[in-house]
Design a protein around this motif. Structure first.
Motif, PDB file in Angstrom:
ATOM      1  N   THR A  48       0.837  -1.194   0.000  1.00  0.00           N
ATOM      2  CA  THR A  48       0.000   0.000   0.000  1.00  0.00           C
ATOM      3  C   THR A  48       0.871   1.243   0.000  1.00  0.00           C
ATOM      4  O   THR A  48       2.016   1.194   0.431  1.00  0.00           O
ATOM      5  N   LEU A  49       0.337   2.326  -0.518  1.00  0.00           N
ATOM      6  CA  LEU A  49       1.081   3.585  -0.572  1.00  0.00           C
ATOM      7  C   LEU A  49       0.713   4.416   0.652  1.00  0.00           C
ATOM      8  O   LEU A  49      -0.476   4.608   0.947  1.00  0.00           O
ATOM      9  N   SER A  50       1.718   4.889   1.324  1.00  0.00           N
ATOM     10  CA  SER A  50       1.547   5.725   2.509  1.00  0.00           C
ATOM     11  C   SER A  50       2.256   7.056   2.289  1.00  0.00           C
ATOM     12  O   SER A  50       3.304   7.103   1.642  1.00  0.00           O
ATOM     13  N   ILE A  51       1.671   8.125   2.807  1.00  0.00           N
ATOM     14  CA  ILE A  51       2.337   9.435   2.792  1.00  0.00           C
ATOM     15  C   ILE A  51       2.331   9.999   4.205  1.00  0.00           C
ATOM     16  O   ILE A  51       1.268  10.076   4.845  1.00  0.00           O
ATOM     17  N   ILE A  52       3.506  10.372   4.692  1.00  0.00           N
ATOM     18  CA  ILE A  52       3.598  11.144   5.932  1.00  0.00           C
ATOM     19  C   ILE A  52       3.538  12.610   5.514  1.00  0.00           C
ATOM     20  O   ILE A  52       4.375  13.093   4.748  1.00  0.00           O
ATOM     21  N   LYS A  53       2.480  13.283   5.946  1.00  0.00           N
ATOM     22  CA  LYS A  53       2.123  14.608   5.425  1.00  0.00           C
ATOM     23  C   LYS A  53       2.937  15.738   6.070  1.00  0.00           C
ATOM     24  O   LYS A  53       3.584  15.538   7.107  1.00  0.00           O
ATOM     25  N   PRO A  54       2.869  16.941   5.462  1.00  0.00           N
ATOM     26  CA  PRO A  54       3.681  18.071   5.952  1.00  0.00           C
ATOM     27  C   PRO A  54       3.508  18.409   7.430  1.00  0.00           C
ATOM     28  O   PRO A  54       4.482  18.796   8.087  1.00  0.00           O
ATOM     29  N   ASP A  55       2.308  18.265   7.970  1.00  0.00           N
ATOM     30  CA  ASP A  55       2.143  18.608   9.394  1.00  0.00           C
ATOM     31  C   ASP A  55       2.994  17.708  10.282  1.00  0.00           C
ATOM     32  O   ASP A  55       3.458  18.125  11.340  1.00  0.00           O
ATOM     33  N   ALA A  56       3.211  16.461   9.822  1.00  0.00           N
ATOM     34  CA  ALA A  56       3.988  15.490  10.602  1.00  0.00           C
ATOM     35  C   ALA A  56       5.487  15.615  10.337  1.00  0.00           C
ATOM     36  O   ALA A  56       6.288  15.560  11.276  1.00  0.00           O
ATOM     37  N   THR A  57       5.893  15.813   9.068  1.00  0.00           N
ATOM     38  CA  THR A  57       7.331  15.958   8.800  1.00  0.00           C
ATOM     39  C   THR A  57       7.850  17.227   9.495  1.00  0.00           C
ATOM     40  O   THR A  57       8.941  17.238  10.050  1.00  0.00           O
ATOM     41  N   ARG A  58       7.020  18.275   9.480  1.00  0.00           N
ATOM     42  CA  ARG A  58       7.397  19.547  10.119  1.00  0.00           C
ATOM     43  C   ARG A  58       7.657  19.363  11.615  1.00  0.00           C
ATOM     44  O   ARG A  58       8.548  19.966  12.192  1.00  0.00           O
ATOM     45  N   ARG A  59       6.869  18.484  12.253  1.00  0.00           N
ATOM     46  CA  ARG A  59       7.013  18.265  13.699  1.00  0.00           C
ATOM     47  C   ARG A  59       7.982  17.128  14.025  1.00  0.00           C
ATOM     48  O   ARG A  59       8.042  16.656  15.158  1.00  0.00           O
ATOM     49  N   ASN A  60       8.721  16.667  12.990  1.00  0.00           N
ATOM     50  CA  ASN A  60       9.776  15.649  13.193  1.00  0.00           C
ATOM     51  C   ASN A  60       9.202  14.321  13.693  1.00  0.00           C
ATOM     52  O   ASN A  60       9.800  13.659  14.538  1.00  0.00           O
ATOM     53  N   LEU A  61       8.042  13.933  13.158  1.00  0.00           N
ATOM     54  CA  LEU A  61       7.354  12.729  13.626  1.00  0.00           C
ATOM     55  C   LEU A  61       7.540  11.522  12.718  1.00  0.00           C
ATOM     56  O   LEU A  61       6.907  10.487  12.938  1.00  0.00           O
ATOM     57  N   THR A  62       8.419  11.625  11.715  1.00  0.00           N
ATOM     58  CA  THR A  62       8.576  10.508  10.768  1.00  0.00           C
ATOM     59  C   THR A  62       8.935   9.205  11.491  1.00  0.00           C
ATOM     60  O   THR A  62       8.334   8.154  11.224  1.00  0.00           O
ATOM     61  N   GLY A  63       9.880   9.264  12.397  1.00  0.00           N
ATOM     62  CA  GLY A  63      10.309   8.046  13.097  1.00  0.00           C
ATOM     63  C   GLY A  63       9.215   7.456  13.973  1.00  0.00           C
ATOM     64  O   GLY A  63       9.013   6.241  14.001  1.00  0.00           O
ATOM     65  N   LYS A  64       8.498   8.315  14.689  1.00  0.00           N
ATOM     66  CA  LYS A  64       7.424   7.829  15.563  1.00  0.00           C
ATOM     67  C   LYS A  64       6.313   7.185  14.738  1.00  0.00           C
ATOM     68  O   LYS A  64       5.737   6.173  15.137  1.00  0.00           O
ATOM     69  N   ILE A  65       5.999   7.767  13.595  1.00  0.00           N
ATOM     70  CA  ILE A  65       4.955   7.206  12.732  1.00  0.00           C
ATOM     71  C   ILE A  65       5.439   5.893  12.115  1.00  0.00           C
ATOM     72  O   ILE A  65       4.706   4.896  12.087  1.00  0.00           O
ATOM     73  N   ASN A  66       6.686   5.864  11.663  1.00  0.00           N
ATOM     74  CA  ASN A  66       7.222   4.613  11.113  1.00  0.00           C
ATOM     75  C   ASN A  66       7.229   3.506  12.164  1.00  0.00           C
ATOM     76  O   ASN A  66       6.974   2.335  11.846  1.00  0.00           O
ATOM     77  N   ALA A  67       7.492   3.849  13.416  1.00  0.00           N
ATOM     78  CA  ALA A  67       7.464   2.838  14.481  1.00  0.00           C
ATOM     79  C   ALA A  67       6.072   2.223  14.605  1.00  0.00           C
ATOM     80  O   ALA A  67       5.933   1.016  14.819  1.00  0.00           O
ATOM     81  N   LYS A  68       5.033   3.040  14.456  1.00  0.00           N
ATOM     82  CA  LYS A  68       3.650   2.521  14.502  1.00  0.00           C
ATOM     83  C   LYS A  68       3.420   1.505  13.392  1.00  0.00           C
ATOM     84  O   LYS A  68       2.784   0.466  13.610  1.00  0.00           O
ATOM     85  N   PHE A  69       3.901   1.813  12.197  1.00  0.00           N
ATOM     86  CA  PHE A  69       3.734   0.869  11.080  1.00  0.00           C
ATOM     87  C   PHE A  69       4.463  -0.440  11.393  1.00  0.00           C
ATOM     88  O   PHE A  69       3.908  -1.531  11.234  1.00  0.00           O
ATOM     89  N   GLU A  70       5.693  -0.320  11.831  1.00  0.00           N
ATOM     90  CA  GLU A  70       6.501  -1.524  12.069  1.00  0.00           C
ATOM     91  C   GLU A  70       5.943  -2.350  13.220  1.00  0.00           C
ATOM     92  O   GLU A  70       5.926  -3.578  13.152  1.00  0.00           O
ATOM     93  N   GLU A  71       5.465  -1.694  14.259  1.00  0.00           N
ATOM     94  CA  GLU A  71       4.867  -2.422  15.391  1.00  0.00           C
ATOM     95  C   GLU A  71       3.629  -3.197  14.953  1.00  0.00           C
ATOM     96  O   GLU A  71       3.306  -4.231  15.532  1.00  0.00           O
TER      97      GLU A  71
END
Ligand code: CMP
Length: 139
Positions: free
Chosen positions: A5-28
């Protein structure tokens, strides 16, 4: 079945430096990030990606937001990945999102809702090929 599936981490999240936390949710949740890149969309690219929404009142705002700052586009793979990703993301509007979901924890509003995920197998295939070439998709 194993899906992508295609996922996009959007500007509100990249701006707040949340890429790693969001990726952890996917991996978990058992989703594997098999392709990923950080890009800045033009208005034209955002408009084309969200073309299905072009008659909606929020289309202009949506495209401007998606083109405002970098996004992280990624391909997630796993058993039932399309539905599983939608569960991990939570409802489109964070006010309706279940506890523990990405949107419940991180989204700011229905527009600035941190992540996008494909909604069906046909759109997943189409959205993956919008951002990634076959060469970028290793098994
Ligand atoms: P997404 O899954 O990326 O698909 C389309 C997006 O449109 C959706 O997430 C929301 O971020 C956005 N959207 C939906 N409804 C509204 C709304 N009422 N106002 C602004 N944006 C919206």
């Amino acid at each position: 079945a194993i899906e992508r599936t295609l996922s996009i981490i959007k500007p509100d999240a990249t701006r707040r430096n949340l890429t790693g936390k969001i990726n952890a949710k996917f991996e978990e949740a058992g989703l594997r990030i098999v392709a990923q890149k950080r890009i800045k969309l033009s208005m034209g690219q955002a408009g084309k990606f969200y073309e299905v929404h072009k008659e909606r009142p929020f289309y202009g705002e949506l495209c401007e937001f998606m083109a405002s700052e970098p996004v992280v586009v990624q391909v997630l793979e796993g058993e039932g990945a399309i539905l599983k990703n939608r569960e991990v993301m939570g409802a489109t509007n964070p006010a309706d999102a279940a506890e523990g979901t990405i949107r419940k924890e991180y989204a700011l509003s229905v527009g600035e809702n941190s992540v996008h995920g494909s909604d069906a197998p046909e759109t997943a295939a189409q959205e993956i090929s919008f951002f990634f070439s076959g060469l970028e998709l290793v098994g």
